[in-house]
Design a protein around this motif. Structure first.
Motif, short mmCIF file in Angstrom:
data_model
loop_
_atom_site.label_atom_id
_atom_site.label_comp_id
_atom_site.label_asym_id
_atom_site.label_seq_id
_atom_site.Cartn_x
_atom_site.Cartn_y
_atom_site.Cartn_z
N TRP A 60 0.98 -1.14 -0.13
CA TRP A 60 0.04 0.17 0.25
C TRP A 60 0.87 1.22 0.07
N GLY A 74 -8.99 9.74 8.45
CA GLY A 74 -9.04 8.43 9.07
C GLY A 74 -10.37 8.60 10.17
N TYR A 75 -10.24 7.89 11.43
CA TYR A 75 -11.35 7.80 12.55
C TYR A 75 -10.58 7.43 13.97
N ALA A 77 -10.15 5.46 17.18
CA ALA A 77 -10.78 4.08 17.42
C ALA A 77 -10.85 3.87 18.87
N HIS A 83 -6.76 6.66 13.48
CA HIS A 83 -5.99 5.66 12.62
C HIS A 83 -6.61 5.86 11.33
N ASP A 84 -5.88 5.31 10.36
CA ASP A 84 -6.37 5.31 9.01
C ASP A 84 -6.00 4.05 8.41
N ARG A 85 -7.06 3.52 7.46
CA ARG A 85 -6.77 2.02 7.17
C ARG A 85 -5.95 2.09 5.83
N TYR A 86 -5.21 0.97 5.67
CA TYR A 86 -4.52 0.84 4.43
C TYR A 86 -4.58 -0.96 4.28
N LYS A 88 -5.74 -4.26 4.97
CA LYS A 88 -6.34 -5.07 6.29
C LYS A 88 -5.62 -4.22 7.59
N THR A 90 -4.08 -0.59 9.77
CA THR A 90 -4.19 0.67 9.91
C THR A 90 -2.88 1.39 10.29
N ASN A 142 -7.04 -11.66 6.82
CA ASN A 142 -7.21 -10.22 7.46
C ASN A 142 -6.44 -10.11 8.86
#
Length: 282
Positions: A60, A74-75, A77, A83-86, A88, A90, A142
């Motif tokens: 990624w 992001g969001y 947690a 956190h930000d998703r990359y 599976k 973060t 995952n």
């Protein structure tokens, strides 16, 4: 700050003043032209860099956060960190301000007042993921065992303010595997943004499956109550005892059959780090 359980003049005003000062020496601009000129001087257009597509679940690329509202990144947690998703995995998001003010990553309304203007990892920095394996050697789809980068530091400013000299913008070296981690740059961070309060009551920070403990040293000799998060937010990190990107090596515990556990660290080359801090002006 993560929980231990889970863990000043406006650019617009300046541009307007310059426009008014020049009226006597140059033809008067229309109102629309003046507003356009002021906006251009206040906030240069941010050129977003196209991000490479991910070729597979293992690879990624760091996003371009510049120009993004801080609340849109992001969001928050369960550990109360951003956190930000990359894929599976973060990456942790750390907000820093030029004056050392604590930016609460869980306060959405406060974050909406800020915009990102710099980041320590360049857009398109490669992130490599490794996945945990089942007993037969096949990978889980995952469950991430390791990632080459763990966080992105974002310099933020109040909307409408000029860019400042961003702290903590050291690009942290990628980890080649689960056995190595590069030490982060904490100088310029608010102390409340340096890790989490552990169950033992100490300030610590995660490094892969391991962690290091912070020894906090105030420059005036004051005692700092680690368990008081509001107190931590009153301090700025001004020095650290080891250079950023010092490599931390790790060894993992082994099972009865000799294979290693994915996440049980038996030893590591760096266990503690001294942070020198200075109290922020009230």
């Amino acid at each position: 700050m993560r929980k231990s359980t889970l863990f000043a003049a406006s650019g617009a005003a300046l541009a307007l003043a310059l426009a008014l000062a020049g009226c006597s020496a140059a033809p008067q601009q229309s109102t629309v032209e003046q507003k356009t000129t002021a906006a251009q001087q206040e906030e240069p257009a941010q050129q977003s860099e196209p991000i490479k597509p991910s070729p597979d679940k293992y690879t990624w690329y760091v996003k371009d956060y510049r120009g993004t509202n801080a609340a849109a990144v992001g969001y928050t947690a369960l550990d109360e960190m951003r956190h930000d998703r990359y894929g599976k995995a973060t990456l942790g998001i750390v907000y820093v301000s030029a004056d050392g003010t604590y930016i609460d990553p869980s306060d959405e309304e406060s974050l909406k007042q800020y915009v990102v203007y710099d980041q320590n990892l360049k857009p398109n920095t490669e992130i490599k993921l490794e996945f945990q394996k089942q007993e037969d050697g096949s990978e889980y789809d995952n469950l991430v065992a390791s990632k080459s980068q763990e966080e992105v530091v974002l310099a933020v400013k109040k909307i409408g303010e000029a860019d400042a000299s961003a702290p903590c913008m050291t690009a942290i070296d990628s980890s080649p595997d689960k056995y190595s981690r590069a030490l982060r740059d904490y100088v310029g961070r608010n102390l409340a943004e340096c890790g989490y309060i552990s169950i033992a009551g100490s300030l610590a920070d995660h490094y892969g499956s391991g962690y290091i403990t912070m020894n906090i040293i105030a420059d005036d000799g004051s005692y700092i109550e680690i368990s008081d998060e509001e107190s931590l937010a009153n301090y700025l990190v001004v020095g650290q005892s080891m250079e950023p990107n010092t490599m931390i090596s790790m060894e993992f515990s082994k099972k009865a059959d000799g294979t290693e556990y994915d996440n049980l660290v038996s030893s590591q080359s760096v266990r503690t780090l001294d942070l020198k801090v200075s109290k922020l002006n009230s």
